[in-house]
Design a protein around this motif. Structure first.
Motif, PDB file in Angstrom:
ATOM      1  N   ARG A  99     -10.387  29.405  59.238  1.00 50.60           N
ATOM      2  CA  ARG A  99      -9.729  29.453  60.552  1.00 50.60           C
ATOM      3  C   ARG A  99     -10.608  30.155  61.575  1.00 50.60           C
ATOM      4  O   ARG A  99     -10.695  29.719  62.731  1.00 50.60           O
ATOM      5  CB  ARG A  99      -8.374  30.152  60.455  1.00 50.60           C
ATOM      6  N   ALA A 147     -13.134  27.659  62.670  1.00 53.44           N
ATOM      7  CA  ALA A 147     -12.558  26.630  63.538  1.00 53.44           C
ATOM      8  C   ALA A 147     -12.281  27.167  64.932  1.00 53.44           C
ATOM      9  O   ALA A 147     -12.485  26.462  65.934  1.00 53.44           O
ATOM     10  CB  ALA A 147     -11.274  26.083  62.906  1.00 53.44           C
ATOM     11  N   LYS A 148     -11.828  28.416  65.016  1.00 52.91           N
ATOM     12  CA  LYS A 148     -11.453  29.003  66.308  1.00 52.91           C
ATOM     13  C   LYS A 148     -12.653  29.486  67.115  1.00 52.91           C
ATOM     14  O   LYS A 148     -12.667  29.395  68.339  1.00 52.91           O
ATOM     15  CB  LYS A 148     -10.487  30.173  66.079  1.00 52.91           C
ATOM     16  N   GLY A 177     -16.028  28.661  66.593  1.00 54.26           N
ATOM     17  CA  GLY A 177     -17.123  27.724  66.745  1.00 54.26           C
ATOM     18  C   GLY A 177     -18.488  28.322  66.461  1.00 54.26           C
ATOM     19  O   GLY A 177     -18.682  29.004  65.454  1.00 54.26           O
ATOM     20  N   ALA A 225      -6.693  22.024  61.012  1.00 54.97           N
ATOM     21  CA  ALA A 225      -7.846  22.380  61.839  1.00 54.97           C
ATOM     22  C   ALA A 225      -9.181  22.224  61.118  1.00 54.97           C
ATOM     23  O   ALA A 225     -10.233  22.482  61.702  1.00 54.97           O
ATOM     24  CB  ALA A 225      -7.700  23.819  62.336  1.00 54.97           C
ATOM     25  N   LEU A 226      -9.164  21.804  59.854  1.00 56.28           N
ATOM     26  CA  LEU A 226     -10.413  21.695  59.094  1.00 56.28           C
ATOM     27  C   LEU A 226     -11.469  20.810  59.770  1.00 56.28           C
ATOM     28  O   LEU A 226     -12.664  21.126  59.710  1.00 56.28           O
ATOM     29  CB  LEU A 226     -10.135  21.190  57.677  1.00 56.28           C
ATOM     30  N   GLN A 262     -12.287  20.776  62.684  1.00 52.70           N
ATOM     31  CA  GLN A 262     -12.946  21.582  63.717  1.00 52.70           C
ATOM     32  C   GLN A 262     -14.016  22.507  63.130  1.00 52.70           C
ATOM     33  O   GLN A 262     -14.742  23.164  63.870  1.00 52.70           O
ATOM     34  CB  GLN A 262     -11.902  22.408  64.465  1.00 52.70           C
ATOM     35  N   VAL A 263     -14.087  22.573  61.811  1.00 55.28           N
ATOM     36  CA  VAL A 263     -15.102  23.404  61.156  1.00 55.28           C
ATOM     37  C   VAL A 263     -16.399  22.604  61.083  1.00 55.28           C
ATOM     38  O   VAL A 263     -16.465  21.565  60.410  1.00 55.28           O
ATOM     39  CB  VAL A 263     -14.653  23.825  59.742  1.00 55.28           C
ATOM     40  N   THR A 264     -17.427  23.076  61.763  1.00 52.28           N
ATOM     41  CA  THR A 264     -18.701  22.357  61.842  1.00 52.28           C
ATOM     42  C   THR A 264     -19.872  23.169  61.280  1.00 52.28           C
ATOM     43  O   THR A 264     -20.967  22.635  61.131  1.00 52.28           O
ATOM     44  CB  THR A 264     -19.018  22.011  63.304  1.00 52.28           C
ATOM     45  N   VAL A 283     -13.654  18.996  56.355  1.00 53.62           N
ATOM     46  CA  VAL A 283     -14.478  19.706  57.333  1.00 53.62           C
ATOM     47  C   VAL A 283     -15.499  18.745  57.942  1.00 53.62           C
ATOM     48  O   VAL A 283     -15.852  17.727  57.342  1.00 53.62           O
ATOM     49  CB  VAL A 283     -15.203  20.917  56.711  1.00 53.62           C
TER      50      VAL A 283
END
Length: 259
Positions: free
Chosen positions: A101, A104-105, A107, A178-179, A181-183, A209
């Motif tokens: 998380r 994701a939040k 970045g 939100a996975l 959004q994990v980069t 992800v």
């Protein structure tokens, strides 16, 4: 309530590369302390906070939820970002969920992620009745000390507060959504003989992800709390190598503080 001996948070002032470690549900910093000290010994700035409601007695955890646990690691990350040029987030079990998380939040502020036996779903029929059962039964049997190595114990609660477990279920759903959004680069280490979190959780994380730099490592000799188990040294070395590859400036040593 006083913190249990061994469950204290840990902090090490090292160089310009920072590492945040997140412990698991009903656990404490004790499960990650050797990992934290290994990283500190290689000159990294290390933060290992104690999550609210943890490390004292299960009744204290009954009064907390995922927002409290996440707020604490988010605060600790903010401190590291002010102090360090590059920051990595590491976690065990639910600590891995917290790490995902944060990634994701925040970045690109998070340079990379290392998760050990990460959880993303509550499994079994009991998970579906939590909304009702939590009002009737305060706790269920604990999840700690799933460790293959003889004589090693995890410092955590022997009971799981069901209000907290219900909050955890909601948190898992939030993070699962939100996975994508994990980069960030991701190192995932998992134990095939984990009696707490099934392999499906790691498989789902890896499938969802958006990270392109991904490595999965199997911890064949360990159970769930692999950071205290036979494969602990491998976790330490793999994570250090991962950090060193992405942050070549890692190195200078500093001072240590615990408690």
């Amino acid at each position: 309530m006083p913190v249990l001996p061994g469950a204290e948070p840990y902090r090490h002032e090292g160089g310009e590369v920072g590492v945040l470690l997140c412990h698991g549900f009903t656990g404490s910093p004790q499960s990650l302390r050797p990992w934290a000290e290994h990283l500190a010994g290689h000159g990294l700035t290390v933060s290992l906070p104690l999550l609210p409601g943890h490390g004292t007695r299960w009744q204290d955890m009954q009064l907390t939820g995922w927002q409290d646990w996440y707020a604490e690691v988010d605060r600790a990350l903010g401190e590291l970002l002010q102090r360090c040029r590059q920051v990595f987030v590491l976690g065990l079990s639910m600590g891995g969920t917290l790490a995902l998380r944060l990634a994701a939040k925040h970045g690109p502020a998070v340079q990379g992620i290392v998760v050990v036996n990460p959880a993303i779903k509550l499994h079994g029929a009991a998970a579906h009745v939590l909304p009702v059962v939590r009002h009737l039964v305060p706790t269920t049997r604990g999840l700690t000390s799933d460790i293959a190595k003889e004589g090693v114990k995890e410092l955590g609660y022997d009971r799981v507060p069901l209000h907290a477990a219900y909050s955890l279920r909601k948190f898992f759903g939030l993070v699962d959504g939100a996975l994508p959004q994990v980069t960030q680069p991701l190192l995932l280490l998992r134990s095939p003989r984990d009696h707490v979190v099934p392999p499906a959780d790691s498989a789902r994380i890896l499938a969802r992800v958006s990270s392109r730099d991904v490595r999965e490592v199997l911890l064949e000799q360990s159970y769930h709390v692999a950071t205290l188990d036979h494969d602990a040294e491998r976790i330490f070395e793999e994570s250090l190598s991962f950090i060193g590859r992405l942050a070549p400036i890692a190195g200078q040593k500093g001072s240590t503080s615990g408690g």
